[in-house]
Design a protein around this motif. Sequence first.
Motif, mmCIF file in Angstrom:
data_model
loop_
_atom_site.group_PDB
_atom_site.id
_atom_site.type_symbol
_atom_site.label_atom_id
_atom_site.label_comp_id
_atom_site.label_asym_id
_atom_site.label_seq_id
_atom_site.Cartn_x
_atom_site.Cartn_y
_atom_site.Cartn_z
ATOM 1 N N LEU A 1 -12.129 0.075 -2.931
ATOM 2 C CA LEU A 1 -10.958 0.940 -3.033
ATOM 3 C C LEU A 1 -11.050 1.800 -4.284
ATOM 4 O O LEU A 1 -11.567 1.364 -5.319
ATOM 5 N N GLN B 1 1.196 0.293 3.188
ATOM 6 C CA GLN B 1 0.109 -0.676 3.143
ATOM 7 C C GLN B 1 -1.154 -0.173 3.825
ATOM 8 O O GLN B 1 -2.268 -0.423 3.338
ATOM 9 N N GLN B 2 -1.023 0.543 4.910
ATOM 10 C CA GLN B 2 -2.199 1.045 5.602
ATOM 11 C C GLN B 2 -2.957 2.045 4.740
ATOM 12 O O GLN B 2 -4.179 2.156 4.811
ATOM 13 N N GLY C 1 -4.134 -0.108 1.141
ATOM 14 C CA GLY C 1 -4.982 -1.284 1.316
ATOM 15 C C GLY C 1 -4.254 -2.573 0.968
ATOM 16 O O GLY C 1 -3.490 -2.630 0.004
ATOM 17 N N ARG C 2 -4.519 -3.619 1.758
ATOM 18 C CA ARG C 2 -3.837 -4.893 1.574
ATOM 19 C C ARG C 2 -4.186 -5.523 0.225
ATOM 20 O O ARG C 2 -3.348 -6.166 -0.416
ATOM 21 N N ARG C 3 -5.408 -5.334 -0.215
ATOM 22 C CA ARG C 3 -5.812 -5.934 -1.491
ATOM 23 C C ARG C 3 -4.967 -5.419 -2.646
ATOM 24 O O ARG C 3 -4.548 -6.173 -3.530
ATOM 25 N N ARG C 4 -4.726 -4.108 -2.627
ATOM 26 C CA ARG C 4 -3.941 -3.537 -3.717
ATOM 27 C C ARG C 4 -2.504 -4.059 -3.688
ATOM 28 O O ARG C 4 -1.885 -4.276 -4.729
#
Length: 692
Positions: A92, A276-277, A280-283
């Motif tokens: 990312l 979220q899309q 990114g989920r990690r962030r």
Amino acid sequence: MSAILAWLPYTGRAALLLLILFAPGMVILRGAGHRRLFALGAAPPLSLSVVTLTGIVCRHFSIRYHGWVLGIGALAIVGLVVLLTRKALGPLPSRSPYGLAPPRLSSGRAVLAAVLGAALIIAAPIVLQWDPALPVQQIDSVFHYNLAWTIEQTGNASLLAGASWSFSLRAIPAYYPLVWHAVVAGVGRGDIVGTTNTLVVLVPLVWTLGIAVLAREAFPASRWAPVMAPLVATLLPAYPVYMIAFRQLWPNALGYAVLPAILAMLLRVVRLLEHQQEVGRRRVVITLAIFAVALLGAIAAYPSTLFAFCLTGLPLLGRVLIALGRGIRRRIGPRAMRYLVGGAIIGALAAAAALVLDPAVLGRLGRSSYAGFSGLLLRIAAMITLWPMGGGRTPFLLTLAIQSLLILLGLVVTARRRDWRWIVLAWAAPMLVLAAAYFPLRPLTALTGLWYNDPYRIIPLVIPAIALLGAAALDALMDRLAAARHRVSGRRMASAVICALVIGGLGAMPARLLASRSAYSAAAPTLVEVLSADEAEMIRSLPGSLDPDLMVLGDPAAGAAYVQALGGQRSVFPHMTFRGLDTDALYLAKYFARIRTDPRVCEIVRHYGIGYYYADAPGRVLGIDPVERAPGLYGVDVSQGFEEVASGGGATIYRITACGPVSADRYLWTLDSAEEPLLDVNPPPTPEAEEP
């Protein structure tokens, strides 16, 4: 001018304090991809977490805590967190997309100028009336000075044991939120009083920066809201000045100062979940973890910050839980989701029950309340103006009018926007609790015990929402005026509004001056007056005249407690109040005047290494009769068994010779178990025949 010049020698300490408060958190947030202004304003609670962890780790590994250790520990913690964050982000981009931060509509310089201006307006009365070299006088402040000094002596800044020596002779391992004191001790370098007073002046900057980033998160499409919000906060003098200058509840004030930053981070989490899309989920997970750590830092500064956050941030927490629930439901299905929700509800209820049933919390909930109907009009006026102290004079009436108008307009504006309605709830919830503090509204009145049933501890919880309400109202007003008059530029209109807010903030100056007056001014009586400037100078000259290993006995209500922070000498009573479990110290307070006839007095003196007696007339402490509380520390016959060592400002320090040689070989700055008293909890009374 001379008052301002007195603070110049402390600019270096101020820079170090700012470094501790902002640098660790800002580096962590920048490493996670957040922009500079948000990273700066939201940094303090994260930095407090770093200080907390450093103190606990140092205690665990028997490392002595001091400034250099704090710096090295902060570098290690921050470096590790940033490294793990960058590794977790993986492919990312380090810079966040729109979903992580609003577009740059407002100038960062304009926001910082407003923040600094607001902080200056708030802190000016303290700077103008306090002498940074003299300790301020209140029931709590002497304890806070001495706890920071104790951390310097022991090298123990752990929340779990660092305050164990800070009450009196009986040291007991105990939890205490000493993050404030750990920050002071990290910079103190022998001047705890000056460093503490400098940190007091910096609290408004932490507060106004947090409000600015909160406004930027709440109104991402607004150019002027982050500029207006901190200036709106200057209209309300109840916080931080009343809490840090009049009541001097410094750890509590620090916990509240970072509350806007916590709410801003929670808003950032909400925005991430909504995008979220894109981000990114990690962030999302990383930012949520950073928020949790920041909240722990705020709670470490003062535990009731948790209740304050739950009261003001509950609508945002609801949005976070709903967004998380939707994402989890898509992954595990509706049936599994029902089981998960049920388990979460049971877990939440169990945690709430455990918290409420904690003896300390139950004790607060059972406190006697101030609520009632006596002085009904005064109570209503105090709740509406959010300033029960009075003394604001005519300019303050204008400020109150501006404040009330902005609140009403802000409620109308924010109630019309679905994504702003949480601000209305964030204002209404603490206002309801405040009403329960003034009027009997059971069971809400019992709930005010979490804030010691004190309206002044509840009022600060309303101010972040009021700052947002005011910013929303002014933004809407400027949009209306711009639409009606096309020739008027937005910059000119904003300049006019800023000038009006500055005038309103200055209108509250008399109220702030009243709340921050110095105890050393004869023309301004305060709640606590136990020390004169000459007496403080005498205490400051003690190093080299007294044996640093011996303790000083005297009534803190006569100024004796200040021998620690000012003179580097340990005091038998380092706090203005006495503890019932400290039987040895209480025995001396009652019977020390019988030193030549009561053998138990000398037994205690020799056992603890008490080498000096501090004699002075009793001072004034609201709610305490010093002579009635400690009759043995007044009227002592010093003609025999005492040798004068130092005197000044009406106070005299004597070396105690009536008990023979006194040494301090036994009492060390270490603690592995409780120091048991010599006397029983209920010592037998001294026979009347033994009276001199």
